[in-house]
Design an enzyme around this catalytic site. Sequence first.
Site, PDB file in Angstrom:
ATOM      1  N   GLU A   1     -13.590  -0.497   1.110  1.00 39.17           N
ATOM      2  CA  GLU A   1     -14.657  -0.799   0.093  1.00 39.17           C
ATOM      3  C   GLU A   1     -14.237  -0.051  -1.225  1.00 39.17           C
ATOM      4  O   GLU A   1     -14.106   1.167  -1.573  1.00 39.17           O
ATOM      5  CB  GLU A   1     -16.011  -0.083   0.371  1.00 39.17           C
ATOM      6  CG  GLU A   1     -16.974  -0.298  -0.498  1.00 39.17           C
ATOM      7  CD  GLU A   1     -18.234   0.485  -0.376  1.00 39.17           C
ATOM      8  OE1 GLU A   1     -19.461   0.193  -0.844  1.00 39.17           O
ATOM      9  OE2 GLU A   1     -18.097   1.775   0.295  1.00 39.17           O
TER      10      GLU A   1
ATOM     11  N   ASP B   1     -15.163   2.776   4.202  1.00 39.33           N
ATOM     12  CA  ASP B   1     -16.182   2.923   3.453  1.00 39.33           C
ATOM     13  C   ASP B   1     -15.932   3.917   2.116  1.00 39.33           C
ATOM     14  O   ASP B   1     -15.030   4.785   2.446  1.00 39.33           O
ATOM     15  CB  ASP B   1     -17.321   3.644   4.259  1.00 39.33           C
ATOM     16  CG  ASP B   1     -18.744   3.763   3.300  1.00 39.33           C
ATOM     17  OD1 ASP B   1     -19.192   2.626   2.955  1.00 39.33           O
ATOM     18  OD2 ASP B   1     -19.074   4.824   3.100  1.00 39.33           O
TER      19      ASP B   1
END
Length: 612
Positions: free
Chosen positions: A359, A330
């Site tokens: 990400e 993330d």
Amino acid sequence: MKKSFLFYLLLLITGAAFSQDLNIQRVDPPYWWVGMKNPNLQVLVYGPDIAYSRLSLSYPGVSVGQIVLTENPNYLFLNLIIAPEAKAGVMPIVFTRDGQRITIEYELKNREGFNNRIQGLDGNDLVYLIMPDRFANGDKANDLVPEMLESTAKRTGQYTRHGGDLQGIIQHLDYLQGLGVTALWLNPVWENNQPKESYHGYAATDLYRVDPRLGDNALYTTLANELHRRGMKLVTDIVHNHVGNETWFYKDLPSANWVHQFDTLTRTNYRSTALMDPYASERDLMLMKNGWFDAHMPDLNQQDPLLANYMIQNNIWWVEQAGIDAYRVDTYPYPDQGFMDKWNKAMLAEYPQLSIFGETWVQGQGIQSYFTQKEHSGLPACTDFQLYDAITQAVTKPAGWDEGLGRLYQTLSQDYLYADPYQHVTFLDNHDVGRYFSSVNEDLARWKMGIAMLFTLRGIPQVYYGTEILMKNYWDGSNHDKVREEFPGGWPGDKVDKFKPEGRTPMEKDAFNYFQKLAQFRGKSEAIGKGKLMQFIPENGTYIYFRYTGTQTVMVAVNTNEVAKPVALARFAERLGGFGSAKDVVTGTSYSLSAPNLNIPAKTVLVLELAK
């Protein structure tokens, strides 16, 4: 006032008395394995004034390296070296202080089934993203967990826990496998003991514990094993940038250096371009790197070597514990990129078959590719936001030089920026953006076009739970919950159950069947899983590309126009040579390749397997 290391050392030497009993509250990692490629292990020991204790350890094949103390005497970091000849067993670590004695029975395990557990992702995979709290409630017993700050499931609240859990996912694996899904990506499942908005998982409070409202560590391993038994895979979502402010170690930091400190709340500027901007100010760069993502998310300082080792070992521990096949990282641009380079190398050195993708929610191929370059952080693959934008444009905007299909063509033409763009994870929606069916204005034909391109272009496609049944809604910039609704039928007593055909509307059945046929085809297709991509410049709102190997060729013909369009087949002779016919993999319709033109219906993508 913070006391120095020399102060603690003096106390050890002089044997000063302490009022608190010798007590160890936590040991991380809780156990480890013999036979790891990296012989070094950092053991965090936590308890009141544990730094004042004397330590002894004797175990064949294990030697003690450096013992590190921090400014907080409640921590001790024990560095061990585990030789290749060390055997599995229980290793006593003895602590003594003021006549008191306590022993940690630290277990070293064998690495059972290591060689065939971790598979990684490949081009034939279809990743299905699930927000566990919103998918299915398989265990009503964990709807109430009194020990948690947000203890009760409340389905009516937008930001509350709704009660979905790991057991609910396990109960629907037949549905997912039948759909054509080969891998599950779950939003973070670690304990999020935050007082509110704990459902999404991105503010962890214990990195070694599955949230009890979702299940437990054993059940997570059971899920991984069941996926592997079915030939499926598990993708684990992790966050290196931050934790929740209820995290046990944030509430009693080993060192102030573990978190970026400010006098008042200072957020990041969310501008990852500052990392590569040759003209960036030092302040802008500092805010990007060190500012907090949110008020309840302390920003971790991965440059601290003790924290860096703690995080790397935690991720290795979970791979070994559960047999994780891939990590999704993330907010990848926000942690220290030097640490990310170290982390990538450490993970792949221990598990060469592990897949990693980060990400990278940025604008532009150049910015996205920055993170994959070896001289920066060497990220193996991205969540491909550039292709997400391009496909969405292709099916919603008129074709132009750099709009619509032109945007898609130009995006793919810049894949030279990546070492291996085929490893990127591609998508049409996820938990942070509007649902795909809403993005195409609930136009089923255009929805099918995007699904077809997602499933046949390069990369590893990811779909968001409910895409197959046309779940819809927009994210308005302030309310994520609108795109994180429950899967209908996932809760006992739901009036509608869309896991079953009879619960779907005629349009949803059409979408589901289309999705399923293409997903099942791509899962077995050598051309899509291992083949090359060749694209032809779009013309007149049409776009032709091929996926091919020496044994299979798939032709994909796109028409974004409101009317049918013919394309002259002679233009594609370099890929059509030797083939006489083509079969639509969805409808079974056959086409002759000896005809001068291929007629593509309006708002349609034909996925054609070629035959001699």
